[in-house]
Design a protein around this motif. Structure first.
Motif, PDB file in Angstrom:
ATOM      1  N   SER A   1       0.641   3.923  -2.876  1.00  0.00           N
ATOM      2  CA  SER A   1      -0.223   5.128  -2.447  1.00  0.00           C
ATOM      3  C   SER A   1       0.707   6.616  -2.919  1.00  0.00           C
TER       4      SER A   1
ATOM      5  N   ALA B   1      -7.263   8.157   7.382  1.00  0.00           N
ATOM      6  CA  ALA B   1      -7.629   6.875   6.765  1.00  0.00           C
ATOM      7  C   ALA B   1      -7.444   5.947   8.219  1.00  0.00           C
TER       8      ALA B   1
ATOM      9  N   ARG C   1      -5.840  -2.638   5.699  1.00  0.00           N
ATOM     10  CA  ARG C   1      -6.989  -1.951   4.712  1.00  0.00           C
ATOM     11  C   ARG C   1      -6.001  -0.290   4.634  1.00  0.00           C
ATOM     12  N   THR C   2      -5.764   0.124   5.648  1.00  0.00           N
ATOM     13  CA  THR C   2      -5.129   1.740   5.486  1.00  0.00           C
ATOM     14  C   THR C   2      -3.827   1.639   6.204  1.00  0.00           C
ATOM     15  N   GLU C   3      -3.453   0.797   6.036  1.00  0.00           N
ATOM     16  CA  GLU C   3      -1.426   0.613   7.132  1.00  0.00           C
ATOM     17  C   GLU C   3      -0.808   0.630   6.177  1.00  0.00           C
ATOM     18  N   VAL C   4       0.112   2.086   5.882  1.00  0.00           N
ATOM     19  CA  VAL C   4       1.088   2.465   5.680  1.00  0.00           C
ATOM     20  C   VAL C   4       2.602   1.865   6.096  1.00  0.00           C
TER      21      VAL C   4
ATOM     22  N   LEU D   1       0.903  -1.019   0.012  1.00  0.00           N
ATOM     23  CA  LEU D   1       0.082   0.147  -0.369  1.00  0.00           C
ATOM     24  C   LEU D   1       0.711   1.521   0.099  1.00  0.00           C
ATOM     25  N   THR D   2       2.031   1.276   0.946  1.00  0.00           N
ATOM     26  CA  THR D   2       3.152   2.279   1.221  1.00  0.00           C
ATOM     27  C   THR D   2       3.406   2.589  -0.514  1.00  0.00           C
TER      28      THR D   2
ATOM     29  N   VAL E   1      -5.888   7.248   2.662  1.00  0.00           N
ATOM     30  CA  VAL E   1      -3.923   7.461   2.631  1.00  0.00           C
ATOM     31  C   VAL E   1      -3.648   8.019   1.776  1.00  0.00           C
TER      32      VAL E   1
ATOM     33  N   ARG F   1     -10.420   4.374   4.203  1.00  0.00           N
ATOM     34  CA  ARG F   1      -9.969   3.792   2.926  1.00  0.00           C
ATOM     35  C   ARG F   1      -8.467   3.951   2.292  1.00  0.00           C
ATOM     36  N   TRP F   2      -8.386   3.245   1.692  1.00  0.00           N
ATOM     37  CA  TRP F   2      -7.190   3.673   1.115  1.00  0.00           C
ATOM     38  C   TRP F   2      -7.213   4.725   0.013  1.00  0.00           C
TER      39      TRP F   2
END
Lengths: 214, 282
Positions: B73, B229, B235-238, B69-70, B153, B149-150
């Motif tokens: 995003s 976020a 789910r929304t963890e970076v 996700l990092t 982010v 949600r993403w």
């Protein structure tokens, strides 16, 4: 032919008023005047880069006052040349032709023709960053002439060149005489006498016809 | 020659023998304090963790999800930042227009605003009701919920990163001679063509720098993401929120391993920037 009728321009700290100028077709006119008197401003107005407050600008009899620079078909070589750092010499010569959607063969023929006239055949694939002053000047001239404009505006084209190169470019400009109407800005009286058929002086916001005596 | 030398007064000869060493010693000594601090921080992190800790952290599914996700995003936020920064940087660089000073100031707000405040402001923006209308509900009805949600982010990262990208692009356009555009227009270009054919190619390095800076800023973003976020695992963890989450459950080894991973990513990005040699001061 270049005609300015009662043109007024306000720019920065000075004002040009009631400018009347006629350069006949195929003539070589030289515009002189001290620094900061508006010579460059006047050239910019003719090629459409600067708005005029009032008056009319005519190119070959057509009123182009409200036209965009690109529609005026005027070749312009600014004092700093403003070459495009990301393009090579051939791409400079082809730039205006691609915008006019010339065919590949036509463009190549024109590049070859210009390169021969300007003596830059060996430079075509070189970037412009490492060109000498004289070479850069030739490329800027070639770029301005590429689309066969009827009018060519030159802003102090010889001022930054050494003696030898200055002579070469001067010879080149003399060869261009007749083929295009030229308005050339300079400080140099000798240069004006050698090149110009018509001489003008811009002083105190007014343009007057100058008589140069040998 | 020797007779001239003998006439030089002795106090002038002493001046000539003065050494530059004290100057460089003082300047270098002061500079070294900061460099040493950063190096010590990294060394301390490296000494704290081991390869096995590092490996153990990286194989965790939630950390792998955070890494994915990092990267995604940050990349989307950087592209969006460039998309906005090019026109805005160009307009701020080239034109003087009414309220330009105000726009210039607004662009800087995300840079100076405390990160948590930015996150809170985003949250309020999306949930404030105007009559019966609410932005979050409106987007939700369109099937595109944002908060927690993403997309939240990306938006939180974009809000800060874009400001830095605009600054970079403005400096880039400041360094490009506007006369080239003028000449292009006399050759037949419209303003748009002059921009696309002449100015933008010259801004290529600045665009890469702006994207890189925006990416790096997005990587380090934490406060606005946490507020807007949330920090929901998978789910929304970076990665920045991973460090926080790992610390909060006492997993110090994991937190340090993820921190080092972020340091490595930041160094790679900064090296790219240096290699490009843009010379931009942003």
């Amino acid at each position: 032919m270049i005609e300015l009728k009662n043109v007024a321009i306000t720019a920065g700290g000075f004002q040009l008023e009631r400018i009347e100028l006629t350069v006949p077709t195929g003539a070589y006119a030289v515009l002189m005047g001290r620094t900061g008197r508006g010579k460059t401003t006047l050239l910019e107005a003719i090629c459409g880069l600067r708005k005029i407050s009032s008056g009319q600008i005519l190119i070959d009899g057509t009123d182009v006052t409200s036209w965009a620079p690109g529609d005026r078909e005027v070749g312009y070589v600014p004092q700093d040349l403003a070459l495009f750092p990301t393009l090579n010499v051939a791409e400079h010569l082809a730039f205006a032709l691609k915008l006019r959607r010339w065919g590949v063969k036509q463009i190549n023929d024109r590049i070859e023709e210009l390169a021969t006239v300007l003596g830059i055949e060996s430079l075509l694939n070189r970037g412009v960053a490492n060109l000498s002053g004289g070479e850069s000047q030739r490329v800027a001239l070639g770029r301005a002439l590429s689309f066969r404009p009827t009018v060519l505006l030159l802003d102090e084209p010889l001022s930054a060149l050494d003696e030898t190169t200055r002579g070469e470019i001067q010879t080149l400009l003399l060869r261009l005489k007749q083929s295009v109407t030229i308005l050339h800005v300079t400080h140099n009286r000798e240069e004006a006498m050698v090149l110009g058929d018509h001489h003008f002086r811009l002083d105190d916001g007014r343009l007057i016809e100058a008589v140069l005596e040998h | 020659m020797s007779s001239t030398e003998t006439k030089v007064p002795s106090h002038q000869r002493r001046n000539r023998q003065r050494s530059d060493a004290p100057f460089f010693f003082v300047m270098g000594g002061i500079s070294a304090t900061f460099i040493t601090l950063i190096v010590l921080l990294l060394v301390a992190d490296l000494r704290f963790t081991s390869l096995s800790d590092f490996h153990a952290a990286l194989v965790k599914p939630e950390i792998q999800a955070a890494m994915r996700l990092t990267i995604a995003s940050c990349t989307v936020a950087a592209i969006l930042s460039l998309w906005v920064a090019v026109p805005l940087g160009y307009l701020l660089s080239r034109y003087r227009f009414p309220l330009r000073w105000l726009i210039d100031t607004i662009v800087d707000i995300p840079i100076v605003l405390p990160p948590l405040v930015l996150g809170l402001s985003l949250l309020i923006l999306f949930h404030q009701k105007i009559g019966d209308w609410q932005l979050e509900s409106f987007l939700g009805d369109l099937g595109f919920s944002v908060t927690y949600r993403w997309p939240a982010v990306v938006l939180a990262q974009f809000s800060v990163a874009c400001a830095f990208a605009v600054r970079t692009m403005r400096v880039t356009f400041d360094q490009i001679d506007p006369r080239t555009e003028d000449v292009a227009r006399t050759l037949g270009c419209t303003r748009g063509q002059a921009f696309m054919n002449v100015t933008l190619p010259q801004a290529r390095r600045g665009m890469i720098a702006a994207t890189t800076i925006a990416w790096a800023r997005s990587l380090g973003e934490f406060g606005p993401i946490l507020v807007f976020a949330g920090a929901t695992r998978m789910r929304t963890e970076v990665l920045s929120t991973t460090v926080f989450l790992e610390l909060s459950v006492g997993e110090l080894d994991s937190a340090v391993a993820v921190s080092l991973l972020m340091v490595a990513m930041a160094i790679v990005v900064l090296l790219i920037l240096r290699l490009l040699g843009t010379g931009l001061n942003t």
